[in-house]
Design a protein around this motif. Structure first.
Motif, PDB file in Angstrom:
ATOM      1  N   GLY A  29      57.628  73.350   3.749  1.00  0.00           N
ATOM      2  CA  GLY A  29      59.009  73.050   4.155  1.00  0.00           C
ATOM      3  C   GLY A  29      59.158  72.767   5.641  1.00  0.00           C
ATOM      4  N   LYS A  30      58.041  72.644   6.344  1.00  0.00           N
ATOM      5  CA  LYS A  30      58.133  72.412   7.797  1.00  0.00           C
ATOM      6  C   LYS A  30      58.758  71.050   8.105  1.00  0.00           C
ATOM      7  CE  LYS A  30      55.195  71.528  11.811  1.00  0.00           C
ATOM      8  NZ  LYS A  30      55.358  70.063  11.720  1.00  0.00           N
ATOM      9  N   GLY A  31      59.568  71.018   9.134  1.00  0.00           N
ATOM     10  CA  GLY A  31      60.105  69.744   9.617  1.00  0.00           C
ATOM     11  C   GLY A  31      59.177  69.166  10.675  1.00  0.00           C
ATOM     12  N   MET A  32      59.370  67.902  10.989  1.00  0.00           N
ATOM     13  CA  MET A  32      58.560  67.263  12.034  1.00  0.00           C
ATOM     14  C   MET A  32      58.924  67.857  13.397  1.00  0.00           C
ATOM     15  SD  MET A  32      56.670  64.641  10.891  1.00  0.00           S
ATOM     16  CE  MET A  32      56.633  63.362  12.146  1.00  0.00           C
ATOM     17  N   ASN A  33      57.934  67.926  14.262  1.00  0.00           N
ATOM     18  CA  ASN A  33      58.240  68.392  15.612  1.00  0.00           C
ATOM     19  C   ASN A  33      57.593  67.501  16.668  1.00  0.00           C
ATOM     20  OD1 ASN A  33      55.574  69.266  15.943  1.00  0.00           O
ATOM     21  ND2 ASN A  33      56.043  71.378  15.381  1.00  0.00           N
ATOM     22  N   LEU A  34      57.816  67.870  17.902  1.00  0.00           N
ATOM     23  CA  LEU A  34      57.337  67.061  19.023  1.00  0.00           C
ATOM     24  C   LEU A  34      55.853  66.723  18.915  1.00  0.00           C
ATOM     25  CD1 LEU A  34      57.596  65.974  21.999  1.00  0.00           C
ATOM     26  CD2 LEU A  34      56.928  68.258  22.695  1.00  0.00           C
ATOM     27  N   ALA A  35      55.030  67.739  18.596  1.00  0.00           N
ATOM     28  CA  ALA A  35      53.580  67.528  18.584  1.00  0.00           C
ATOM     29  C   ALA A  35      53.167  66.535  17.500  1.00  0.00           C
ATOM     30  CB  ALA A  35      52.866  68.857  18.382  1.00  0.00           C
ATOM     31  N   ASP A  36      53.973  66.426  16.453  1.00  0.00           N
ATOM     32  CA  ASP A  36      53.628  65.514  15.355  1.00  0.00           C
ATOM     33  C   ASP A  36      53.717  64.044  15.750  1.00  0.00           C
ATOM     34  OD1 ASP A  36      53.215  67.656  13.635  1.00  0.00           O
ATOM     35  OD2 ASP A  36      55.342  67.754  13.107  1.00  0.00           O
ATOM     36  N   VAL A  37      54.417  63.747  16.825  1.00  0.00           N
ATOM     37  CA  VAL A  37      54.512  62.345  17.250  1.00  0.00           C
ATOM     38  C   VAL A  37      53.674  62.063  18.502  1.00  0.00           C
ATOM     39  CG1 VAL A  37      56.775  61.985  16.195  1.00  0.00           C
ATOM     40  CG2 VAL A  37      56.651  62.708  18.591  1.00  0.00           C
ATOM     41  N   MET A  38      52.896  63.050  18.907  1.00  0.00           N
ATOM     42  CA  MET A  38      52.039  62.876  20.084  1.00  0.00           C
ATOM     43  C   MET A  38      50.722  62.218  19.667  1.00  0.00           C
ATOM     44  SD  MET A  38      53.046  64.012  23.066  1.00  0.00           S
ATOM     45  CE  MET A  38      54.734  63.569  22.943  1.00  0.00           C
ATOM     46  N   PRO A  39      50.412  61.045  20.214  1.00  0.00           N
ATOM     47  CA  PRO A  39      49.158  60.379  19.832  1.00  0.00           C
ATOM     48  C   PRO A  39      47.941  61.131  20.349  1.00  0.00           C
ATOM     49  CG  PRO A  39      50.239  59.180  21.597  1.00  0.00           C
ATOM     50  CD  PRO A  39      51.173  60.275  21.209  1.00  0.00           C
ATOM     51  N   GLY A  40      46.800  60.931  19.668  1.00  0.00           N
ATOM     52  CA  GLY A  40      45.563  61.575  20.094  1.00  0.00           C
ATOM     53  C   GLY A  40      44.844  60.740  21.138  1.00  0.00           C
ATOM     54  N   GLY A  41      44.013  61.388  21.954  1.00  0.00           N
ATOM     55  CA  GLY A  41      43.200  60.684  22.940  1.00  0.00           C
ATOM     56  C   GLY A  41      43.878  60.609  24.298  1.00  0.00           C
ATOM     57  N   LYS A  42      43.177  60.005  25.246  1.00  0.00           N
ATOM     58  CA  LYS A  42      43.673  60.025  26.636  1.00  0.00           C
ATOM     59  C   LYS A  42      44.991  59.269  26.800  1.00  0.00           C
ATOM     60  CE  LYS A  42      39.715  61.697  28.964  1.00  0.00           C
ATOM     61  NZ  LYS A  42      38.518  61.627  28.140  1.00  0.00           N
ATOM     62  N   GLU A  60      49.346  52.408  13.211  1.00  0.00           N
ATOM     63  CA  GLU A  60      48.508  51.216  13.446  1.00  0.00           C
ATOM     64  C   GLU A  60      47.768  51.354  14.769  1.00  0.00           C
ATOM     65  OE1 GLU A  60      49.410  47.647  11.671  1.00  0.00           O
ATOM     66  OE2 GLU A  60      49.188  49.357  10.308  1.00  0.00           O
ATOM     67  N   LYS A  61      48.462  51.934  15.733  1.00  0.00           N
ATOM     68  CA  LYS A  61      47.927  51.983  17.097  1.00  0.00           C
ATOM     69  C   LYS A  61      47.226  53.304  17.425  1.00  0.00           C
ATOM     70  CE  LYS A  61      50.413  50.165  20.861  1.00  0.00           C
ATOM     71  NZ  LYS A  61      51.754  49.948  21.427  1.00  0.00           N
ATOM     72  N   TYR A  62      47.739  54.380  16.863  1.00  0.00           N
ATOM     73  CA  TYR A  62      47.276  55.700  17.321  1.00  0.00           C
ATOM     74  C   TYR A  62      46.824  56.606  16.172  1.00  0.00           C
ATOM     75  CZ  TYR A  62      50.123  54.248  21.348  1.00  0.00           C
ATOM     76  OH  TYR A  62      50.661  53.559  22.386  1.00  0.00           O
ATOM     77  N   THR A  63      46.097  57.682  16.581  1.00  0.00           N
ATOM     78  CA  THR A  63      45.787  58.759  15.623  1.00  0.00           C
ATOM     79  C   THR A  63      46.698  59.946  15.964  1.00  0.00           C
ATOM     80  OG1 THR A  63      44.133  59.651  17.122  1.00  0.00           O
ATOM     81  CG2 THR A  63      43.367  58.094  15.430  1.00  0.00           C
TER      82      THR A  63
END
Ligand code: BG6
Length: 478
Positions: A29-42, A60-63
Motif C-alpha cells: 500500500g505504499k505511495g510513491m515518494n521522492l526517492a522513487d523519482v530519483m534517477p540512478g547514477g551520477k 527511457e532515459k534513466y534507471t
C-alpha cells in the motif's frame, strides 16, 4: 588495545534509510515518494543541484535503483540477524512516510505500512537491538511534493504532525529514540532532498529554503511535544549534517569568511532546535540575502517551548573556505562548496577524510549546546572487490572507521557526552547522492550492481569481524 573509555550502554550500531534499502516501492500500500523519482547514477547529482526538476519518471532515459533497493522489505529478518551477530546495540533506520500515509494528507494511516515496521521493530527487539528512528529521511510522499509544493507549504506541518503522532502512538512500546528531520541544515544546499522541492531558479533557493526550514522547525517542535506526551520515557533529537569549517590560511579575511560560513551552515538549525531561538546573527544574514520568513503568531513560542533532547549528526568530512577562490581550487567531491585541503586525502568520490575534524565537531557542538550528542552517520563509501574465495578485504574501511572511533574516544576524554555511534550504510545500499550501488559503505556486502544485476546474496566483509570485536570490547580493541 586502547585506553578509551566509552560509556557503559554506549549505543554501537549501524544506520540506514528506508528509501535506500527497502525496495518494494509499490508493495504494502505504499505511495510513491521522492526517492522513487530519483534517477540512478551520477546524473542524480545534477538533478539535486540544478533548479527546475519536474519529479517525473523517465524510464527511457534513466534507471531507478531505489525501487528495488536491496530488498530489505522482504529480507529484513536475515539482515537484522547479521546486525545482531555483530553485536549491534542500536539500529538507526527510517520510516518511509508514504508507507504510513501513501499520499501524505490522509486522515487515517495505512495499516499494512504500520504492520511492516512492527515486524522490523519486533525483530530488532528480539535481538536486544534498540531502534533509533528517523521520521523523515529524504522520502517525502510525492503527492505532497506535487500537489502542495513540499515544505514551502505551511499545510504540510499538519500532515507531518499527524504522521509523527501516529508513529508515537503506534510504536510507543517499541521505539524510545526518535530523530525528526535527517540532516535538516543540508536543505539550503539541496532543498530537493530535505524540503521536497526543486527551486524554480537559483535566485529563490535561499528564500524558499529558509521558509521551508521554518515550517520544519515548527513541525519538529510539535513532534517533540507529542513524543514527550505520548512516550514519556523517550528521547527525541534533531539531526544535523556537521562539517567543521577551516579557514584556508591565517589571512583574517579568510578566517572571517570561514567563521561566517560555519555559523550559517552549522548553527542556525542547531540554535533553533536546541536553544529554541533563531541566533542573533541570523537577522543580518537574512536581511543581506533578501530572506524574509513568514511566521505565524505562536511559532516562536512553539519553537522555544519544545527543544530537542539531544543532537544527532552525520560526519563525513570537514570543509575548507577561502573568500576568493578559482574553479580549480574547488574541492571536487565535497558536497559543500569550499577549497581542497592540501593536508587531507580523499575517498574514491572525492570526500576529504578527516578524523581530527570529528573530534573538533564533537567538541564544538558540546561546547555550544551542552546536550548529549549521537553520531548517527559516518563511514567510507568505497569500491569493494569480491576475491575468488569470496572474501572482501576492506582494510581501507577498517582504517577509516578506526581513526574516527579514536577521535570519538579523544572527544569523550575531552568531556563530551556521547550517546552512541551508528556508522552509515552498515549493509550496502543505494547511495543517496549518486544512486549507485558501487559506492559501498557496509560491513555486509550485497550482491547488487549499478546495472541492476546481482543475486542479492549477503556476504560478511573483513570489517564485519573487526566491528564485532570493537563492540564486544566497548571500543577498547580497535
Ligand atoms: C548522508 C545521508 O548525507 O550521507 C544518507 O543522510 C547518505 O542518506 C549518506 O546515504 C552518504 O551519502 P551518499 O551519497 O554516499 O549515499
Amino acid at each position: 588495545m586502547t585506553n578509551y573509555q566509552f560509556p557503559e550502554g554506549f549505543l554501537w550500531g549501524g544506520a540506514t534509510a528506508a528509501n535506500q534499502l527497502e525496495g518494494a516501492y509499490l508493495e504494502g500500500g505504499k505511495g510513491m515518494n521522492l526517492a522513487d523519482v530519483m534517477p540512478g547514477g551520477k546524473v542524480r547529482l545534477n538533478v539535486i543541484s540544478t533548479p527546475g526538476f519536474n519529479f517525473e519518471i523517465d524510464k527511457e532515459k534513466y534507471t531507478y535503483p531505489n525501487h528495488d533497493g536491496i530488498d530489505f522489505y522482504h529480507r529484513y529478518a536475515e539482515d537484522i540477524a547479521l546486525f545482531a551477530e555483530m553485536g549491534f546495540k542500536a539500529y538507526r533506520m527510517s520510516i518511509a512516510w508514504s508507507r504510513i500515509f501513501p499520499k501524505g494528507d490522509e486522515l487515517e494511516p495505512n495499516k499494512e505500512g504500520l504492520a511492516f515496521y512492527d515486524r522490523v521493530f519486533d525483530e530488532c527487539l528480539k535481538h536486544g537491538i534498540k531502534p533509533v528512528v528517523t521520521i523523515s529521511h529524504y522520502e517525502m510522499p510525492l503527492y505532497l511534493i506535487k500537489e502542495y509544493g513540499g515544505w514551502r507549504n505551511r499545510e504540510v506541518i499538519t500532515f507531518f504532525e499527524r504522521y509523527a503522532t501516529t508513529l508515537f502512538k503506534h510504536y510507543k512500546n517499541k521505539v524510545k529514540y526518535w530523530l525528526t528531520f535527517n540532516e535538516i541544515n543540508g536543505a539550503t544546499f539541496h532543498p530537493i532532498f530535505g524540503l521536497g522541492f526543486s527551486p524554480a531558479t537559483e535566485e529563490v533557493r535561499l528564500q524558499e529554503s529558509f521558509q521551508g526550514l521554518h515550517h520544519q522547525f515548527v513541525a519538529s517542535s510539535l513532534a517533540v511535544k507529542a513524543c514527550h506526551e505520548i512516550i514519556p520515557d523517550s528521547q527525541i533529537g534533531c539531526m544535523l549534517i556537521y562539517a567543521p569549517v577551516y579557514a584556508y590560511d591565517c589571512n583574517p579575511e579568510n578566517v572571517l569568511h570561514a567563521f561566517k560560513e560555519e555559523r550559517i551552515f552549522n548553527y542556525i538549525c542547531g540554535d533553533v532546535q536546541v536553544r529554541g531561538e533563531y541566533p542573533a546573527f541570523s537577522k543580518r544574514f537574512f536581511k543581506e540575502n533578501g530572506i524574509n520568513i513568514k511566521m505565524e503568531e505562536g511559532d516562536l513560542e512553539t519553537i522555544k517551548n519544545y527543544p530537542v533532547d539531544f543532537i544527532s549528526f552525520s560526519y563525513y568530512m570537514s570543509r575548507t573556505e577561502k573568500k576568493e577562490l578559482t574553479e580549480e581550487e574547488k574541492a571536487a567531491g565535497n558536497i559543500f562548496s569550499g577549497v581542497k585541503n592540501p593536508f587531507l586525502k580523499a575517498s574514491d568520490w572525492g570526500w576529504e577524510i578527516d578524523p581530527a575534524g570529528l573530534r573538533l565537531a564533537l567538541n564544538q557542538l558540546y561546547d555550544r549546546y551542552r546536550v548529549p550528542l549521537f553520531i548517527v552517520e559516518n563511514g567510507l563509501g568505497a569500491y569493494d572487490k569480491v576475491e575468488e574465495d569470496g572474501s572482501i578485504n576492506d582494510d581501507y574501511r577498517i582504517d577509516y572507521l578506526r581513526e574516527h572511533i579514536k577521535a570519538m574516544g579523544e572527544a569523550i576524554e575531552d568531556g563530551v557526552e556521547l550517546m552512541g555511534y551508528t556508522s552509515w550504510g552498515c549493509i550496502d545500499l543505494v547511495s543517496a547522492s549518486t544512486g549507485e550501488m558501487s559506492k559501498r559503505y557496509g560491513f555486509i556486502y550485497v550482491d547488487k550492481h549499478d546495472d541492476g544485476s546481482g543475486t542479492l546474496e549477503r556476504k560478511k566483509k573483513k570489517s564485519f569481524f573487526w566491528y564485532k570485536d570493537v563492540i564486544a570490547t566497548n571500543g577498547e580493541k580497535l
